[in-house]
Design a protein around this motif. Structure first.
Motif, PDB file in Angstrom:
ATOM      1  N   VAL A   1      -1.480 -15.352  -1.016  1.00 12.95           N
ATOM      2  CA  VAL A   1      -2.569 -15.644  -1.594  1.00 12.95           C
ATOM      3  C   VAL A   1      -3.306 -15.603  -1.742  1.00 12.95           C
ATOM      4  CG1 VAL A   1      -3.727 -17.408   0.440  1.00 12.95           C
ATOM      5  CG2 VAL A   1      -1.802 -17.501   0.289  1.00 12.95           C
ATOM      6  N   VAL A   2      -2.986 -13.719  -1.001  1.00  9.44           N
ATOM      7  CA  VAL A   2      -4.277 -12.798  -1.176  1.00  9.44           C
ATOM      8  C   VAL A   2      -4.691 -12.702  -2.352  1.00  9.44           C
ATOM      9  CG1 VAL A   2      -5.178 -11.012  -0.467  1.00  9.44           C
ATOM     10  CG2 VAL A   2      -4.332 -12.232   1.114  1.00  9.44           C
ATOM     11  N   ALA A   3      -3.224 -11.676  -3.419  1.00  8.62           N
ATOM     12  CA  ALA A   3      -3.775 -11.374  -4.767  1.00  8.62           C
ATOM     13  C   ALA A   3      -4.170 -12.123  -5.505  1.00  8.62           C
ATOM     14  CB  ALA A   3      -2.184 -11.031  -5.216  1.00  8.62           C
ATOM     15  N   PRO A   4      -3.699 -12.611  -6.692  1.00 10.69           N
ATOM     16  CA  PRO A   4      -4.921 -14.592  -7.073  1.00 10.69           C
ATOM     17  C   PRO A   4      -6.563 -13.845  -6.849  1.00 10.69           C
ATOM     18  CG  PRO A   4      -2.625 -15.655  -6.469  1.00 10.69           C
ATOM     19  CD  PRO A   4      -2.895 -13.977  -5.664  1.00 10.69           C
ATOM     20  N   VAL A   5      -6.780 -14.019  -5.274  1.00 11.94           N
ATOM     21  CA  VAL A   5      -7.708 -13.759  -5.118  1.00 11.94           C
ATOM     22  C   VAL A   5      -8.685 -12.418  -5.138  1.00 11.94           C
ATOM     23  CG1 VAL A   5      -9.896 -14.519  -3.533  1.00 11.94           C
ATOM     24  CG2 VAL A   5      -7.846 -16.160  -2.811  1.00 11.94           C
ATOM     25  N   VAL A   6      -7.851 -11.697  -5.172  1.00  8.76           N
ATOM     26  CA  VAL A   6      -8.725 -10.305  -5.136  1.00  8.76           C
ATOM     27  C   VAL A   6      -8.804  -9.961  -7.110  1.00  8.76           C
ATOM     28  CG1 VAL A   6      -7.826  -7.401  -5.686  1.00  8.76           C
ATOM     29  CG2 VAL A   6      -7.521  -9.345  -3.549  1.00  8.76           C
ATOM     30  N   GLY A   7      -7.404 -10.349  -7.320  1.00  6.91           N
ATOM     31  CA  GLY A   7      -7.524 -10.632  -9.517  1.00  6.91           C
ATOM     32  C   GLY A   7      -8.667 -11.046  -9.730  1.00  6.91           C
ATOM     33  N   TRP A   8      -8.782 -12.064  -8.851  1.00 10.43           N
ATOM     34  CA  TRP A   8     -10.121 -12.985  -9.534  1.00 10.43           C
ATOM     35  C   TRP A   8     -11.325 -12.908  -9.465  1.00 10.43           C
ATOM     36  CZ3 TRP A   8     -15.168 -14.430  -7.032  1.00 10.43           C
ATOM     37  CH2 TRP A   8     -15.221 -15.224  -7.805  1.00 10.43           C
ATOM     38  N   PHE A   9     -11.763 -12.069  -8.312  1.00  7.15           N
ATOM     39  CA  PHE A   9     -12.705 -10.599  -8.113  1.00  7.15           C
ATOM     40  C   PHE A   9     -13.138  -9.916  -9.369  1.00  7.15           C
ATOM     41  CE2 PHE A   9     -12.952 -12.374  -3.966  1.00  7.15           C
ATOM     42  CZ  PHE A   9     -14.196 -12.797  -4.323  1.00  7.15           C
ATOM     43  N   TRP A  10     -11.549  -9.700  -9.353  1.00 11.06           N
ATOM     44  CA  TRP A  10     -11.655  -7.869 -10.860  1.00 11.06           C
ATOM     45  C   TRP A  10     -11.440  -8.843 -11.896  1.00 11.06           C
ATOM     46  CZ3 TRP A  10      -6.269  -5.388 -11.400  1.00 11.06           C
ATOM     47  CH2 TRP A  10      -6.698  -4.630 -12.223  1.00 11.06           C
ATOM     48  N   ALA A  11     -11.389  -9.986 -12.511  1.00 14.97           N
ATOM     49  CA  ALA A  11     -11.693 -10.275 -13.534  1.00 14.97           C
ATOM     50  C   ALA A  11     -12.732 -11.121 -14.091  1.00 14.97           C
ATOM     51  CB  ALA A  11     -10.681 -11.513 -13.357  1.00 14.97           C
TER      52      ALA A  11
ATOM     53  N   THR B   1      -5.403 -10.083 -19.155  1.00  9.48           N
ATOM     54  CA  THR B   1      -3.813  -9.895 -19.241  1.00  9.48           C
ATOM     55  C   THR B   1      -3.315  -9.401 -18.331  1.00  9.48           C
ATOM     56  OG1 THR B   1      -4.193 -11.235 -22.225  1.00  9.48           O
ATOM     57  CG2 THR B   1      -1.736 -10.758 -20.709  1.00  9.48           C
ATOM     58  N   ALA B   2      -3.673  -8.903 -18.266  1.00  7.49           N
ATOM     59  CA  ALA B   2      -3.188  -7.212 -17.743  1.00  7.49           C
ATOM     60  C   ALA B   2      -3.208  -7.713 -15.763  1.00  7.49           C
ATOM     61  CB  ALA B   2      -3.673  -6.056 -18.191  1.00  7.49           C
ATOM     62  N   ILE B   3      -5.264  -7.641 -15.816  1.00  9.10           N
ATOM     63  CA  ILE B   3      -5.387  -8.611 -14.271  1.00  9.10           C
ATOM     64  C   ILE B   3      -3.861 -10.094 -13.670  1.00  9.10           C
ATOM     65  CG2 ILE B   3      -6.775  -9.771 -12.787  1.00  9.10           C
ATOM     66  CD1 ILE B   3      -8.539  -7.623 -14.671  1.00  9.10           C
ATOM     67  N   MET B   4      -3.724 -11.003 -14.584  1.00 11.97           N
ATOM     68  CA  MET B   4      -3.065 -11.855 -14.837  1.00 11.97           C
ATOM     69  C   MET B   4      -1.291 -12.002 -14.299  1.00 11.97           C
ATOM     70  SD  MET B   4      -4.159 -15.160 -14.656  1.00 11.97           S
ATOM     71  CE  MET B   4      -3.272 -16.176 -15.058  1.00 11.97           C
ATOM     72  N   ALA B   5      -0.665 -10.459 -15.218  1.00 10.37           N
ATOM     73  CA  ALA B   5       0.369  -9.839 -14.788  1.00 10.37           C
ATOM     74  C   ALA B   5       0.363  -9.231 -13.519  1.00 10.37           C
ATOM     75  CB  ALA B   5       1.165  -8.806 -15.714  1.00 10.37           C
ATOM     76  N   LEU B   6      -0.462  -8.431 -12.868  1.00 11.19           N
ATOM     77  CA  LEU B   6      -0.383  -7.694 -11.748  1.00 11.19           C
ATOM     78  C   LEU B   6      -0.120  -8.758 -10.703  1.00 11.19           C
ATOM     79  CD1 LEU B   6      -2.187  -4.398 -12.583  1.00 11.19           C
ATOM     80  CD2 LEU B   6      -0.353  -4.246 -12.442  1.00 11.19           C
ATOM     81  N   CYS B   7      -1.950  -9.391 -10.776  1.00 11.00           N
ATOM     82  CA  CYS B   7      -2.559 -10.151  -9.846  1.00 11.00           C
ATOM     83  C   CYS B   7      -1.327 -11.989  -9.297  1.00 11.00           C
ATOM     84  CB  CYS B   7      -3.462  -9.906  -9.519  1.00 11.00           C
ATOM     85  SG  CYS B   7      -4.243  -8.469  -9.043  1.00 11.00           S
ATOM     86  N   GLY B   8      -1.135 -11.912 -10.547  1.00 12.98           N
ATOM     87  CA  GLY B   8      -0.853 -13.840 -10.884  1.00 12.98           C
ATOM     88  C   GLY B   8       0.888 -13.473 -11.461  1.00 12.98           C
ATOM     89  N   LEU B   9       1.378 -13.093 -12.149  1.00  9.34           N
ATOM     90  CA  LEU B   9       2.489 -13.304 -12.674  1.00  9.34           C
ATOM     91  C   LEU B   9       3.428 -12.908 -11.113  1.00  9.34           C
ATOM     92  CD1 LEU B   9       4.755 -14.167 -15.166  1.00  9.34           C
ATOM     93  CD2 LEU B   9       4.588 -11.427 -16.234  1.00  9.34           C
ATOM     94  N   VAL B  10       3.067 -11.548 -10.548  1.00  9.63           N
ATOM     95  CA  VAL B  10       3.827 -11.155  -9.576  1.00  9.63           C
ATOM     96  C   VAL B  10       4.181 -11.878  -8.392  1.00  9.63           C
ATOM     97  CG1 VAL B  10       4.665  -9.383  -8.374  1.00  9.63           C
ATOM     98  CG2 VAL B  10       3.945  -8.650 -10.322  1.00  9.63           C
ATOM     99  N   PHE B  11       2.509 -12.493  -8.388  1.00  8.47           N
ATOM    100  CA  PHE B  11       2.954 -13.435  -7.491  1.00  8.47           C
ATOM    101  C   PHE B  11       2.438 -15.038  -7.642  1.00  8.47           C
ATOM    102  CE2 PHE B  11       1.141  -9.636  -5.934  1.00  8.47           C
ATOM    103  CZ  PHE B  11       2.201  -9.532  -5.242  1.00  8.47           C
ATOM    104  N   LEU B  12       3.703 -15.264  -8.287  1.00  8.97           N
ATOM    105  CA  LEU B  12       3.413 -16.744  -9.671  1.00  8.97           C
ATOM    106  C   LEU B  12       3.677 -17.653  -8.438  1.00  8.97           C
ATOM    107  CD1 LEU B  12       3.508 -18.494 -11.859  1.00  8.97           C
ATOM    108  CD2 LEU B  12       5.695 -17.778 -11.656  1.00  8.97           C
ATOM    109  N   PRO B  13       3.933 -18.256  -6.974  1.00  8.31           N
ATOM    110  CA  PRO B  13       3.970 -19.582  -6.600  1.00  8.31           C
ATOM    111  C   PRO B  13       2.264 -19.691  -6.023  1.00  8.31           C
ATOM    112  CG  PRO B  13       6.058 -17.834  -5.843  1.00  8.31           C
ATOM    113  CD  PRO B  13       5.183 -17.417  -6.573  1.00  8.31           C
ATOM    114  N   GLY B  14       1.496 -18.456  -5.636  1.00  9.98           N
ATOM    115  CA  GLY B  14       0.521 -18.603  -5.165  1.00  9.98           C
ATOM    116  C   GLY B  14       0.051 -18.665  -6.591  1.00  9.98           C
ATOM    117  N   LEU B  15      -0.312 -18.468  -7.192  1.00 10.41           N
ATOM    118  CA  LEU B  15      -1.030 -18.391  -8.614  1.00 10.41           C
ATOM    119  C   LEU B  15      -0.861 -19.577  -9.292  1.00 10.41           C
ATOM    120  CD1 LEU B  15      -2.806 -17.453 -11.418  1.00 10.41           C
ATOM    121  CD2 LEU B  15      -0.705 -16.831 -12.551  1.00 10.41           C
TER     122      LEU B  15
END
Length: 551
Positions: free
Chosen positions: A187-197, A116-130
């Motif tokens: 575009v990049v942040a969700p991918v980075v979040g994916w590797f972290w997740a 959830t923390a990863i989704m908030a940092l790498c997803g919610l902030v960059f919602l369109p790309g997510l």
């Protein structure tokens, strides 16, 4: 159970040992809480009498796996505040299974907090790309539901194509300034979040699989449920959970069971054999009357003699010590979805009191009402086989009837006894294409990482998660052991144990009953002849569906 608190010394790790009642079956069922199989596999464990159901969700991306759905369903059903009565799980320890389900839920909750923390940092902030990436994975998941290889290849091609478009988008960004940099980050942040997740998910998957295999191999891995031990009087949730676990243990010890027609006695298995001795009560001497006695007198004598079953004239092992109990049997419909336990002043802590048992034995022998049975039960094969012989004595007019019936509950389905297998793939060798080699794959693939990540933020509210992804509907009336038990007749030695137990039990019952009749002035000649006939017939028993009447 291992509890992380000051009470830890009171609980030790449970290690299966030979002769340790119920450990193998208990840990096999508990291992389901840690499994990552497809949720539909639960249907493979169903038997002809008890059918589970998988409720489909709205979005395939939120679909649970077997362990997630199983542990949530079992905890809700067995610890819920307004739950319906449970069926006893003979041959297992249901509290241990529930504790492992709680422990599995806690491990997943810790993982979900990180995701959830990863989704908030790498997803919610960059919602369109997510949202774009999630749409692609939802389409890919929907396309790969079937076994069509062409569709699966097209789904993979879709993901590759979107990835290529993302690279082009990064290189030739149509925006400038702040929005240009935000677009690239989206575009990049969700991918980075994916590797972290992925790292978080792989660590948890390895932990869950280690516990799964540990339970089946007999290691000392215990269920850690610190939330079940209140540390101060103000922790109402922990106290409520502790009380729910205590209530579960008390209900497991209940002496009230339910007879469901062809399904037999719920929790004990179907009735495979029945032997009846019924003769008239005639005075042994014409000038004397029979000394009055009651059904309870006969049952008490039988009870005393059954306690001697483990003893014999030869030192050959023989019977282990059985459990001998008086049961109150309540009839329910074959398709009943719920049961109701006896209540009132004659019941305390799910136990029907001794004086009420005696009254039912003596009086409720015809017409409506509960019935009394004396049961002798063996839990064998470390809980994989439960043998129960039930004895009832009735007196109608001048006829005394002694009925002995055999019930057998077989091993838990093989689904629960299979260990985990590391994902692998067979590929051709580079310089020897006619030969192949096996390569290990990650425990968690890309689709699984996305599924866990999108489930994590709403995992705190299970009803919404079940609505979106689906859930398991447990078979009712529910009991952990009988819901997924196979028939024992396909296992040669288990079948032998069931058939061999009938003869000595029948002979002990008849001998004890005839002794009481003789002491009370009854002519036992016909009883003895009938007993000898049954004793001969029972030497060649064959299992059958004794509760399916051909009428």
């Amino acid at each position: 159970m291992t509890v992380e608190s000051g009470y830890a010394d009171a609980f030790g790790p449970q290690v299966p040992r030979t002769g340790d009642e119920g450990q193998t079956a208990t840990f096999a069922l508990a291992s389901a809480a840690y499994r990552d199989n497809p949720v539909e596999d639960i249907k493979k464990a169903d038997n002809e009498w008890h059918q589970s159901a998988v409720n489909p969700g709205k979005l395939a991306l939120f679909k649970p796996n077997l362990g997630e759905a199983f542990s949530r369903a079992v905890v809700d059903r067995m610890l819920g505040g307004d739950r319906k009565p449970l069926i006893q799980s003979f041959g297992t320890q249901p509290q241990v299974v529930v504790e492992h389900c709680l422990a599995a839920n806690r491990i997943r909750r810790e993982r979900d907090n990180k995701l959830t923390a990863i989704m908030a940092l790498c997803g919610l902030v960059f919602l369109p790309g997510l949202l774009v990436w999630l749409l692609v994975f939802q389409l890919r998941t929907t396309m790969t539901r079937g076994d069509n290889k062409r569709v699966s290849a097209a789904a993979t091609a879709l993901l590759v194509a979107v990835g290529a478009l993302a690279v082009i988008f990064l290189v030739r960004m149509p925006f400038t300034g702040f929005w240009g940099w935000y677009g690239r980050a989206a575009v990049v942040a969700p991918v980075v979040g994916w590797f972290w997740a992925k790292r978080v998910c792989e660590h948890t998957a390895a932990d869950l699989r280690a516990r799964w295999d540990g339970l089946l191999s007999g290691s000392s891995i215990g269920a850690k449920v610190p939330e079940a031990v209140p540390s101060n009087p103000g922790e109402t949730a922990a106290e409520q959970l502790r009380q729910s676990l205590a209530r579960l243990s008390a209900e497991q010890q209940s002496n009230s069971v339910f007879y469901a027609g062809p399904k037999g006695i719920l929790g004990m298995g179907t009735r495979w054999g029945s032997w009846q001795l019924a003769e008239d009560l005639v005075p042994a001497h014409a000038d004397r009357e029979i000394h009055p006695f009651r059904s309870w007198d006969v049952i008490r004598s039988i009870h005393d003699q059954l306690r001697m079953l483990e003893r014999g004239p030869l030192n050959t092992g023989g019977f282990p010590t059985p459990s001998i109990r008086h049961w109150i049997v309540t009839p329910v419909g074959e398709n009943a979805k719920a049961v109701s336990r006896p209540e009132g002043t004659d019941v305390e802590a799910y136990q029907v009191k001794a004086h009420a048992i005696q009254e039912i034995c003596n009086k409720q022998q015809f017409g409506a009402g509960d019935r009394h049975y004396l049961g002798v039960q063996w839990t064998l094969w470390d809980g994989q086989l439960v043998l129960t012989m039930l004895i009832t004595v009735t007196v109608l007019h001048a006829t005394l009837r002694i009925e002995v019936t055999g019930h057998a509950l077989g091993p838990v389905n093989g689904l629960f006894t299979t260990k985990s297998e590391a994902p692998t793939r067979s590929v051709s060798k580079s310089f020897k294409p006619w030969e192949s080699r096996t390569i290990k794959l990650p425990l968690v693939n890309s689709d699984e990482v996305v599924r866990l990540a999108v489930r994590a933020p709403i995992s705190w509210y299970p009803p919404l998660l079940n609505w979106l992804g689906g859930s398991i509907a447990l078979p009712e009336p529910f009991g952990l052991r009988h819901a997924w038990a196979d028939q024992p007749w396909r296992h040669r030695f288990m079948a032998d144990d069931a058939l061999r137990a009938a003869t000595p039990v029948l002979r002990v019952v008849h001998a004890a009953a005839i002794k009481v009749l003789e002491e009370n002035g009854v002519d036992t000649e016909k009883f003895g002849s009938r007993s000898a006939f049954l004793s001969t017939a029972v030497q060649d028993p064959s299992p059958r569906k004794a509760d399916v009447y051909d009428a």
